[in-house]
Motif scaffolding. Structure first.
Motif, PDB file in Angstrom:
ATOM      1  N   LEU A   1     -41.342  10.245  -1.990  1.00  0.00           N
ATOM      2  CA  LEU A   1     -42.102   8.987  -2.320  1.00  0.00           C
ATOM      3  C   LEU A   1     -41.998   8.049  -1.565  1.00  0.00           C
ATOM      4  CD1 LEU A   1     -40.743   8.830  -6.161  1.00  0.00           C
ATOM      5  CD2 LEU A   1     -43.085   9.474  -5.137  1.00  0.00           C
ATOM      6  N   LYS A   2     -40.832   7.762  -0.701  1.00  0.00           N
ATOM      7  CA  LYS A   2     -40.690   6.864   0.707  1.00  0.00           C
ATOM      8  C   LYS A   2     -41.796   7.369   1.472  1.00  0.00           C
ATOM      9  CE  LYS A   2     -36.062   5.079   0.130  1.00  0.00           C
ATOM     10  NZ  LYS A   2     -34.779   4.835   0.886  1.00  0.00           N
TER      11      LYS A   2
ATOM     12  N   GLN B   1     -31.531   7.494  -8.781  1.00  0.00           N
ATOM     13  CA  GLN B   1     -30.464   7.792  -7.591  1.00  0.00           C
ATOM     14  C   GLN B   1     -29.444   6.704  -7.483  1.00  0.00           C
ATOM     15  OE1 GLN B   1     -30.803  10.417  -5.902  1.00  0.00           O
ATOM     16  NE2 GLN B   1     -28.979   9.968  -4.840  1.00  0.00           N
ATOM     17  N   ASN B   2     -29.625   5.378  -7.821  1.00  0.00           N
ATOM     18  CA  ASN B   2     -28.394   4.481  -7.529  1.00  0.00           C
ATOM     19  C   ASN B   2     -27.236   4.800  -8.891  1.00  0.00           C
ATOM     20  OD1 ASN B   2     -29.314   3.082  -5.064  1.00  0.00           O
ATOM     21  ND2 ASN B   2     -30.238   1.532  -6.208  1.00  0.00           N
ATOM     22  N   GLN B   3     -27.776   5.021  -9.749  1.00  0.00           N
ATOM     23  CA  GLN B   3     -27.084   5.371 -11.241  1.00  0.00           C
ATOM     24  C   GLN B   3     -26.333   6.658 -10.892  1.00  0.00           C
ATOM     25  OE1 GLN B   3     -26.661   3.575 -13.842  1.00  0.00           O
ATOM     26  NE2 GLN B   3     -24.870   4.790 -14.228  1.00  0.00           N
TER      27      GLN B   3
ATOM     28  N   ALA C   1     -51.125   3.714  -4.164  1.00  0.00           N
ATOM     29  CA  ALA C   1     -50.023   2.833  -3.785  1.00  0.00           C
ATOM     30  C   ALA C   1     -49.351   2.329  -4.954  1.00  0.00           C
ATOM     31  CB  ALA C   1     -50.442   1.499  -2.872  1.00  0.00           C
ATOM     32  N   THR C   2     -49.998   1.874  -5.955  1.00  0.00           N
ATOM     33  CA  THR C   2     -49.403   1.477  -7.365  1.00  0.00           C
ATOM     34  C   THR C   2     -48.548   2.556  -7.982  1.00  0.00           C
ATOM     35  OG1 THR C   2     -51.111  -0.355  -7.532  1.00  0.00           O
ATOM     36  CG2 THR C   2     -49.654   0.410  -9.593  1.00  0.00           C
ATOM     37  N   ARG C   3     -49.221   3.763  -7.911  1.00  0.00           N
ATOM     38  CA  ARG C   3     -48.594   4.833  -8.799  1.00  0.00           C
ATOM     39  C   ARG C   3     -47.346   5.444  -8.222  1.00  0.00           C
ATOM     40  NH1 ARG C   3     -47.899  10.191  -8.202  1.00  0.00           N
ATOM     41  NH2 ARG C   3     -49.233  10.199  -6.337  1.00  0.00           N
TER      42      ARG C   3
ATOM     43  N   ALA D   1     -41.379   5.472  -7.343  1.00  0.00           N
ATOM     44  CA  ALA D   1     -40.423   5.171  -6.362  1.00  0.00           C
ATOM     45  C   ALA D   1     -39.346   4.061  -6.832  1.00  0.00           C
ATOM     46  CB  ALA D   1     -40.831   4.627  -5.280  1.00  0.00           C
ATOM     47  N   ILE D   2     -39.799   3.151  -7.681  1.00  0.00           N
ATOM     48  CA  ILE D   2     -38.791   2.260  -8.366  1.00  0.00           C
ATOM     49  C   ILE D   2     -37.816   3.098  -9.429  1.00  0.00           C
ATOM     50  CG2 ILE D   2     -38.831   0.294 -10.062  1.00  0.00           C
ATOM     51  CD1 ILE D   2     -41.243  -0.749  -8.567  1.00  0.00           C
ATOM     52  N   ALA D   3     -38.607   3.976 -10.215  1.00  0.00           N
ATOM     53  CA  ALA D   3     -37.762   4.331 -11.216  1.00  0.00           C
ATOM     54  C   ALA D   3     -36.857   5.638 -10.543  1.00  0.00           C
ATOM     55  CB  ALA D   3     -38.701   5.505 -12.143  1.00  0.00           C
TER      56      ALA D   3
END
Length: 132
Positions: free
Chosen positions: A97-98, A59-61, A45-47, A52-54
């Motif tokens: 990832l989601k 994606q937003n960029q 979950a941490t990995r 997913a954060i990265a």
């Protein structure tokens, strides 16, 4: 003239990259994680959350860059429309990832591990882990 500008605008906007919040999770079978212990699920979950954060930031960029290129192409210089890239492998990675986060959460619930991903307004998910 107005019709051709409208058609160009629609074509350019259709090719814009999606914001991370608009990308839905791809299905990942919970069976992938069924053999994991609660500790292994926490580590995974941490990995997955870190990746997913990265991926969300990237994606937003990309979506922001496409929005700028779209604005420039519509207002100043129409050949800039060719700089709009749209969604691609990056969006597919984020969707996967989601899906992994959903699968880990389902297995965690079934095994009573206490792992839940905290959803924020921008769908950056971080695992909330309770020892029980």
């Amino acid at each position: 003239m107005r019709i051709s500008v409208a058609i160009l605008a629609a074509a350019v906007l259709a090719g814009c990259a999606s914001r991370a919040s608009d990308i839905t999770a791809a299905y990942v079978s919970p069976l992938t994680y069924e053999s994991y212990t609660c500790d292994q699920l926490r580590e995974e979950a941490t990995r997955v959350s870190s990746r997913a954060i990265a991926a969300t930031g990237a994606q937003n960029q990309r979506a922001s860059n496409d929005a700028v290129a779209t604005g420039v192409s519509l207002i100043l210089f129409w050949p800039a429309a060719f700089l709009v890239r749209g969604d691609g492998a990056q969006a597919a990675e984020l969707a996967r990832l989601k899906g992994e986060m959903d699968a880990i959460e389902q297995v965690s619930t079934r095994k009573r591990c206490g792992i839940e991903f905290q959803r924020t307004p921008q769908p950056v998910a971080t695992p909330v882990m309770e020892r029980g």
